[in-house]
Write an enzyme that holds these catalytic residues in place. Sequence first.
Site, PDB file in Angstrom:
ATOM      1  N   ALA A 185      -3.573   4.604   0.078  1.00 16.48           N
ATOM      2  CA  ALA A 185      -2.497   3.694  -0.155  1.00 16.48           C
ATOM      3  C   ALA A 185      -1.407   3.716   0.981  1.00 16.48           C
ATOM      4  O   ALA A 185      -1.097   2.691   1.346  1.00 16.48           O
ATOM      5  CB  ALA A 185      -1.615   4.401  -1.267  1.00 16.48           C
ATOM      6  N   ASP A 186      -1.253   4.987   1.409  1.00 18.73           N
ATOM      7  CA  ASP A 186      -0.051   5.213   2.670  1.00 18.73           C
ATOM      8  C   ASP A 186      -0.776   4.237   4.056  1.00 18.73           C
ATOM      9  O   ASP A 186      -0.119   3.481   4.658  1.00 18.73           O
ATOM     10  CB  ASP A 186      -0.030   6.458   3.032  1.00 18.73           C
ATOM     11  CG  ASP A 186       1.009   7.168   2.069  1.00 18.73           C
ATOM     12  OD1 ASP A 186       1.929   6.523   1.837  1.00 18.73           O
ATOM     13  OD2 ASP A 186       0.711   8.450   1.710  1.00 18.73           O
ATOM     14  N   VAL A 187      -2.161   4.357   4.288  1.00 20.16           N
ATOM     15  CA  VAL A 187      -2.812   4.024   5.283  1.00 20.16           C
ATOM     16  C   VAL A 187      -2.779   2.484   5.340  1.00 20.16           C
ATOM     17  O   VAL A 187      -2.313   1.782   6.282  1.00 20.16           O
ATOM     18  CB  VAL A 187      -4.229   4.561   5.721  1.00 20.16           C
ATOM     19  CG1 VAL A 187      -4.717   3.619   6.801  1.00 20.16           C
ATOM     20  CG2 VAL A 187      -4.159   5.918   6.001  1.00 20.16           C
TER      21      VAL A 187
ATOM     22  N   ALA B  16       0.676   1.067   5.824  1.00 18.32           N
ATOM     23  CA  ALA B  16       0.921   1.106   6.988  1.00 18.32           C
ATOM     24  C   ALA B  16       0.445  -0.072   7.810  1.00 18.32           C
ATOM     25  O   ALA B  16       1.300  -0.686   8.716  1.00 18.32           O
ATOM     26  CB  ALA B  16       0.532   2.380   7.639  1.00 18.32           C
TER      27      ALA B  16
END
Length: 375
Positions: A168-170, A173
């Site tokens: 989710a973070d990647v 980003a």
Amino acid sequence: MSGPAPIRVLDFGQVMAGPLAGRLMADVGAEVIKIETPEGDSMRGRPPLRDGHSAYFGTLNAGKRSVVLDLKTDEGRRDAFALALTADVVIENFRPGVMARLGLGYEALSAANPRLIYCAISGFGQQGEGAKRPAYAPMIHAASGLDLALMDFSPGAERPAPTGMFYADVMAAVYAWGAIQTALFERERTGKGQSVDVALMDSLISMMIYEVQEAQFPQARKRHVYIPVKTSDGFVIVVPLSGKNFAAMLSVLGAPEWGDDPRFATPAGREANWAEIMRHVEGWTASRSSDACEQLFMAAGVPCSRYRTVSEALADPVSVERGIVGTVEDGAGTFSVPNPPFRLSQTDAQVRRMIPALGEGTAEILGALTSAHEH
């Protein structure tokens, strides 16, 4: 003649999603100023550590400068505001509303700097009920349906798999980075900046191309998934999709009689009975090494890969030739981090070498602000 000044990015990002978006900006030549508290980004303490320096932090922050500002003080907020007047882009991933309460939200900054592109990354967006929720990647993996979808791919699984990689973070980003490029291009046409609202939830949902459709149009049969088959020393994945692939695979296996089963005669039939086919294939692969299976299948034109560790993937000659990692440096020495996963023919797109020590740019960058103001 010198070229145009680089795009200046003020990176208030912390932990992962914001910092990775900022690092991708640095990878394509932006001047990225990482704003840190006096204690520094918490990732500076995360393993793997070498002589007190975090390689995890370094991966997310290579190529940036570090400026320490205490946003809890009037002076810190004043300096942050002044820096934002010189910036093209602001990136932040605080909980929604935090930057506005500090006087550093989009409305305040864009009023003073109308060309500013302000990118806010959050779990569920900047408005509405979702904006009030805490949002860490493992929660988003659970809430989005991803974890249950993956569990459904594993027959016999009794609970979702643990979360260790923060997709989710990647994903957020990368979407943030792309949206910032779009906003910069739009600014070339209109002269105006804009706000960019990126949500981790949206990012993960967008990844599930089939599942979003299947949720609307349930299918009688479960989705076809690819299955690892056991070897004498590990696993391989074999993907005989076409009739030609399937015939070649049967040839490698010695043309077993089960290959004549009418259920396996068409692509749709093979897909519907994939697990059964792979059970037969495993009878052959189980007594051979992963390397041998991969080499024999690939030589015959059957798509196949052995399962490798990350170390093995990085050492693969193809990875080395591609330049899939670049070298960076911090106070503990050099190490490798992934380069951006794209190459541009006219733009130098690669991780920049230096990882900033906490506050290494504070005096120089704030000093330049003071000097400019005096002149």
